[in-house]
Scaffold this active site. Sequence first.
Site, PDB file in Angstrom:
ATOM      1  N   LYS A 227      -3.244  10.689 -48.836  1.00  0.00           N
ATOM      2  CA  LYS A 227      -3.526  10.882 -47.412  1.00  0.00           C
ATOM      3  C   LYS A 227      -2.352  10.459 -46.520  1.00  0.00           C
ATOM      4  O   LYS A 227      -2.308  10.826 -45.347  1.00  0.00           O
ATOM      5  CB  LYS A 227      -4.774  10.095 -47.005  1.00  0.00           C
ATOM      6  CG  LYS A 227      -6.004  10.390 -47.851  1.00  0.00           C
ATOM      7  CD  LYS A 227      -6.349  11.858 -47.842  1.00  0.00           C
ATOM      8  CE  LYS A 227      -7.478  12.160 -48.807  1.00  0.00           C
ATOM      9  NZ  LYS A 227      -7.727  13.615 -48.936  1.00  0.00           N
ATOM     10  N   GLU A 228      -1.428   9.668 -47.066  1.00  0.00           N
ATOM     11  CA  GLU A 228      -0.310   9.168 -46.288  1.00  0.00           C
ATOM     12  C   GLU A 228       0.931  10.041 -46.529  1.00  0.00           C
ATOM     13  O   GLU A 228       1.126  10.583 -47.614  1.00  0.00           O
ATOM     14  CB  GLU A 228       0.000   7.715 -46.663  1.00  0.00           C
ATOM     15  CG  GLU A 228      -1.127   6.741 -46.381  1.00  0.00           C
ATOM     16  CD  GLU A 228      -1.404   6.555 -44.900  1.00  0.00           C
ATOM     17  OE1 GLU A 228      -0.464   6.744 -44.092  1.00  0.00           O
ATOM     18  OE2 GLU A 228      -2.547   6.226 -44.545  1.00  0.00           O
ATOM     19  N   ASP A 229       1.752  10.165 -45.483  1.00  0.00           N
ATOM     20  CA  ASP A 229       2.995  10.928 -45.614  1.00  0.00           C
ATOM     21  C   ASP A 229       3.990  10.185 -46.491  1.00  0.00           C
ATOM     22  O   ASP A 229       3.943   8.957 -46.612  1.00  0.00           O
ATOM     23  CB  ASP A 229       3.612  11.176 -44.234  1.00  0.00           C
ATOM     24  CG  ASP A 229       2.745  12.070 -43.363  1.00  0.00           C
ATOM     25  OD1 ASP A 229       2.061  12.936 -43.935  1.00  0.00           O
ATOM     26  OD2 ASP A 229       2.746  11.888 -42.135  1.00  0.00           O
ATOM     27  N   ARG A 368      -9.668  13.756 -42.779  1.00  0.00           N
ATOM     28  CA  ARG A 368      -9.630  12.435 -43.410  1.00  0.00           C
ATOM     29  C   ARG A 368     -10.970  11.736 -43.283  1.00  0.00           C
ATOM     30  O   ARG A 368     -11.451  11.114 -44.231  1.00  0.00           O
ATOM     31  CB  ARG A 368      -8.527  11.581 -42.802  1.00  0.00           C
ATOM     32  CG  ARG A 368      -8.470  10.179 -43.406  1.00  0.00           C
ATOM     33  CD  ARG A 368      -7.168   9.525 -43.152  1.00  0.00           C
ATOM     34  NE  ARG A 368      -7.113   8.161 -43.673  1.00  0.00           N
ATOM     35  CZ  ARG A 368      -6.005   7.468 -43.852  1.00  0.00           C
ATOM     36  NH1 ARG A 368      -4.846   8.010 -43.549  1.00  0.00           N
ATOM     37  NH2 ARG A 368      -6.040   6.234 -44.323  1.00  0.00           N
TER      38      ARG A 368
END
Length: 380
Positions: A227-229, A368
């Site tokens: 979910k994180e870049d 999300r």
Amino acid sequence: MQTPKFLRDLLQSSAYWNKNSAEFSKANEYLKTLFPRHLQQDATGQYIEPEYDMTYEQFLDAQKKFDDDIQNAIQEVEEEAEAENDILVDYSQFVEIEDEIDVRVLMPWGDIENKKLIVYTLNIPDNDDKEPEKTKKIWIWHSEDDEQICDDCASHNGEVFEDKDDIPDVPVHPNCRCWVEEVKLDDNGKPISSKLYKGQKPENKTDKNETHAMKMSDDGINWLKDKEDKILDKQGYHIIYDDQTGKPVNTNEPLPKGATIGYGHLIKNGEDFRNGISEAKATELLRTDIAIAERAVRDNITVPLTQNQFDALTSLAYNIGAKNFADSTVVKYVNNPNFHSSVYPNLESAWKAWNRSQGEISNGLINRRQNEWDMYNRGI
């Protein structure tokens, strides 16, 4: 970090060599607590001295273990004394500091600070050496005074019990926030100390402390990574990028305000990641960053959670911030199934309301929140 004396004594005891002994289990438990970091080797095979001994979260857990150890020791001798005589001794007066362990701690904001872990011991003198102060106990019931309190809880609020067998089971009902204070009195009836009385809980209830010991699972961490870049170079190393634009940063120039590396780690003053970081380091930074979110969940959720529920709540707290999480309607719904909000009619609507970035609804946040809700509600 220097190995404390009590642990050295355990490791050198003959019982330690028996892998089935209590001494062996206890020593290894403390080794994991005090030395959570693994040694790394450089290109020549030499072991590298780690920059720090443990993270702040690990430091708090270690100190809590030492604090719990001394409280358990006090409780054991008190129970033995209570079985023989109604007049009890205040054994907390015999608590002494056995050791102070110097620890280099990685703080949540990235600085490394020198702190001390305090190890306690219970040094009870012989009866001939010192006459201990004699005490007796009372127990006082405390109920949370809010609009959700039930009649049963309200009826006990402030009630004093002189015999612990008369105390109702805690909790009285699911999601009950009532608690009992155990107070020690001197010969004149004056309070000299107090603590939380753990009480007897029904067998089908899960102890709140189980939630307080939880951390995000490895599956949860891997889910959060997706979910994180992140930006990787050709060698697979994480490189610095601008959190606002998502583009790589020229490390030969001053870093922008939103300079980020790994899985959403905002680079702090004094951190130098211009040469990139490995996947292991990126995971370590993520673990450090979510420690505040994990603590927000443990400190604010008062009911038992499954691992997937804890992971989902940690993801939410990490994304919206610990303070926003603590004040959220989500927390109220999770803690009290009878809670009702006129704005958000149920937990799902309260959860999915956190879908805005800089005041604008974000499709990314909508997705999300749905993913978190699926994890919390269905274990997906």
